[in-house]
Design an enzyme around this catalytic site. Structure first.
Site, PDB file in Angstrom:
ATOM      1  N   THR A  52       0.723  -1.311  -0.153  1.00  0.00           N
ATOM      2  CA  THR A  52      -0.368   0.453   0.027  1.00  0.00           C
ATOM      3  C   THR A  52       1.108   1.657   0.094  1.00  0.00           C
ATOM      4  O   THR A  52       0.747   2.496  -0.790  1.00  0.00           O
ATOM      5  CB  THR A  52      -0.703  -0.027   1.460  1.00  0.00           C
ATOM      6  N   SER A  62       1.827  -7.962  -1.024  1.00  0.00           N
ATOM      7  CA  SER A  62       2.180  -8.632   0.101  1.00  0.00           C
ATOM      8  C   SER A  62       1.814  -9.394   0.038  1.00  0.00           C
ATOM      9  O   SER A  62       2.422 -11.258   0.356  1.00  0.00           O
ATOM     10  CB  SER A  62       3.215  -8.308   1.091  1.00  0.00           C
ATOM     11  N   THR A  79       1.661  -4.404   4.124  1.00  0.00           N
ATOM     12  CA  THR A  79       1.502  -4.582   5.869  1.00  0.00           C
ATOM     13  C   THR A  79       0.844  -6.199   5.253  1.00  0.00           C
ATOM     14  O   THR A  79       1.272  -6.419   7.297  1.00  0.00           O
ATOM     15  CB  THR A  79       0.922  -3.559   6.216  1.00  0.00           C
TER      16      THR A  79
HETATM   17  N1  ASP Z   1      -3.186  -3.882   2.345  1.00  0.00           N
HETATM   18  C1  ASP Z   1      -2.127  -4.163   2.454  1.00  0.00           C
HETATM   19  C2  ASP Z   1      -0.885  -2.708   2.634  1.00  0.00           C
HETATM   20  O1  ASP Z   1      -0.962  -2.387   4.208  1.00  0.00           O
HETATM   21  C3  ASP Z   1      -1.323  -4.527   0.664  1.00  0.00           C
HETATM   22  C4  ASP Z   1      -0.445  -5.445   1.312  1.00  0.00           C
HETATM   23  O2  ASP Z   1       0.150  -5.990   2.264  1.00  0.00           O
HETATM   24  O3  ASP Z   1       0.036  -5.165   0.071  1.00  0.00           O
HETATM   25  O4  ASP Z   1       0.353  -3.048   2.312  1.00  0.00           O
END
Ligand code: ASP
Length: 353
Positions: free
Chosen positions: A35, A82, A115
């Site tokens: 993100t 991720s 995350t």
């Molecule tokens: N929603 C996730 C983030 O907060 C997306 C990820 O993990 O790539 O980064």
């Protein structure tokens, strides 16, 4: 794309600061997507955006303030959500960080990351980086295009921690929301809030405030230079699956993981790691049968507190995960299985890391 233009405009500012950066500590930014590199359809798009759209180079160039604190070099490892990371990506990232930190001019490294699985990558690096210099993993809860995007300040703070001599020897760190947390103890606790990374019982290590990077404690479990795991020559890791306890479970799932080739299973039991009769029977059948026998580690689905090896569960061959959550116990078990199959040794490893 309005925000992309803003990023390019900021790059011009950054160019002006480049000379001043040359005498600053050198920090490498390894970029993996998430993100923090995400792009939405509008500034209010906080949930339908796409992760991993901007490169690490764009994120760094969009943040001219970085030049005031460090000379930055960027390497793009992958640019993805991720959830889509692989063990091969972990091995690449760890190897590149080890190669980079072999250069004594490098003060520390930052990894930009989604995350959702950030805590797993951070713990993997905590166990496989062979340097006491800071490895800081950072993400964001709002995409780069959002109003009040949290990524830019998180990235600036991550670089400030990575260049801080006080961050040395503390293992891989997670820096978000002005807080510094230890990779081992920290987990994503909430779906959308910016204060998502928490070590609920053990607490954060410190703050990143305007005046300074302020530490108050240090992790004592084995990590980085004191870790016995060396993955530098490895292309893959033994596979380990995770099962989770609930009322009226299906014990045949244990066998399904073994059939799929898993060499270990982490089981997240209820409470302090308790199993139902159905689950106990499923494990007994698997461990007493003729087929391959996975190493079993027992964690807790509560997500907090220690799992202690009771006699009954130890006799059954279950190794307590201590206070590691199931996804981190899986990483430690994968690494343990690169060295040994001996349950006594693996029990020691879970007591020490
Ligand atoms: N929603 C996730 C983030 O907060 C997306 C990820 O993990 O790539 O980064």
């Amino acid at each position: 794309m309005r925000s992309f233009k803003a990023i390019l405009a900021a790059a011009l500012l950054f160019a002006g600061g480049a000379q001043a950066a040359a005498d600053k500590p050198l920090v490498w930014v390894f970029s993996t997507g998430g993100t923090i590199a995400g792009s939405g359809s509008s500034p209010t798009d906080m949930s339908n955006y796409t992760a991993g759209q901007f490169t690490g180079e764009q994120l760094v160039r969009g943040l001219p303030q970085l030049a005031d604190v460090a000379e930055i070099k960027v390497e793009q490892v992958v640019n993805i959500l991720s959830n889509d990371l692989t063990v091969a990506d972990w091995l690449t990232l760890s190897r590149r960080i080890n190669e980079t930190l072999a250069d004594p001019r490098v003060a520390g490294v930052v990894v930009t990351h989604g995350t959702n699985t950030l805590e797993e990558t951070a713990y993997f690096l905590n166990l496989t980086v062979k340097s006491d210099r800071p490895v800081v993993v950072v993400g964001a809860m709002r995409p780069a295009t959002a109003i009040s995007a949290d990524g830019p300040l998180n990235l600036l703070n991550a670089v400030r921690v990575a260049r801080s001599p006080d961050a040395k020897g503390k293992g891989a760190l997670i820096v978000m929301n002005d807080e510094i947390n230890a990779a081992r103890d920290t987990t994503k606790t909430t779906t959308y809030r910016v204060e998502t990374f928490r070590a609920p019982e053990l607490g954060m290590l410190g703050y990143v405030d305007e005046d300074k990077v302020a530490f108050y404690r240090t992790p004592v479990k084995r990590h980085t230079v004191n870790s016995e795991f060396d993955v530098r020559a490895l292309k893959t890791l033994p596979t380990v699956g995770v099962l989770y306890s609930y009322v009226e479970p299906r014990p045949e799932l244990f066998q399904a993981l073994v059939k799929a080739g898993d060499k270990g299973i982490v089981f997240a039991g209820t409470g302090a790691g308790a199993l139902s009769k159905l689950e106990r029977d499923g494990i007994d059948e698997m461990l007493k049968g003729k087929g391959a026998k996975p190493v079993m580690v027992l964690a807790s689905r509560t997500g907090n507190g220690r799992v202690i090896g009771t006699k009954e569960y130890s006799d059954r061959g279950l190794i307590p995960a201590d206070s590691l959550n199931a996804q981190k116990a899986r990483i430690l078990l994968m690494l343990a299985l690169t060295k040994t199959q001996d349950p006594k040794e693996i029990r020691r490893i879970f007591a020490e890391y």
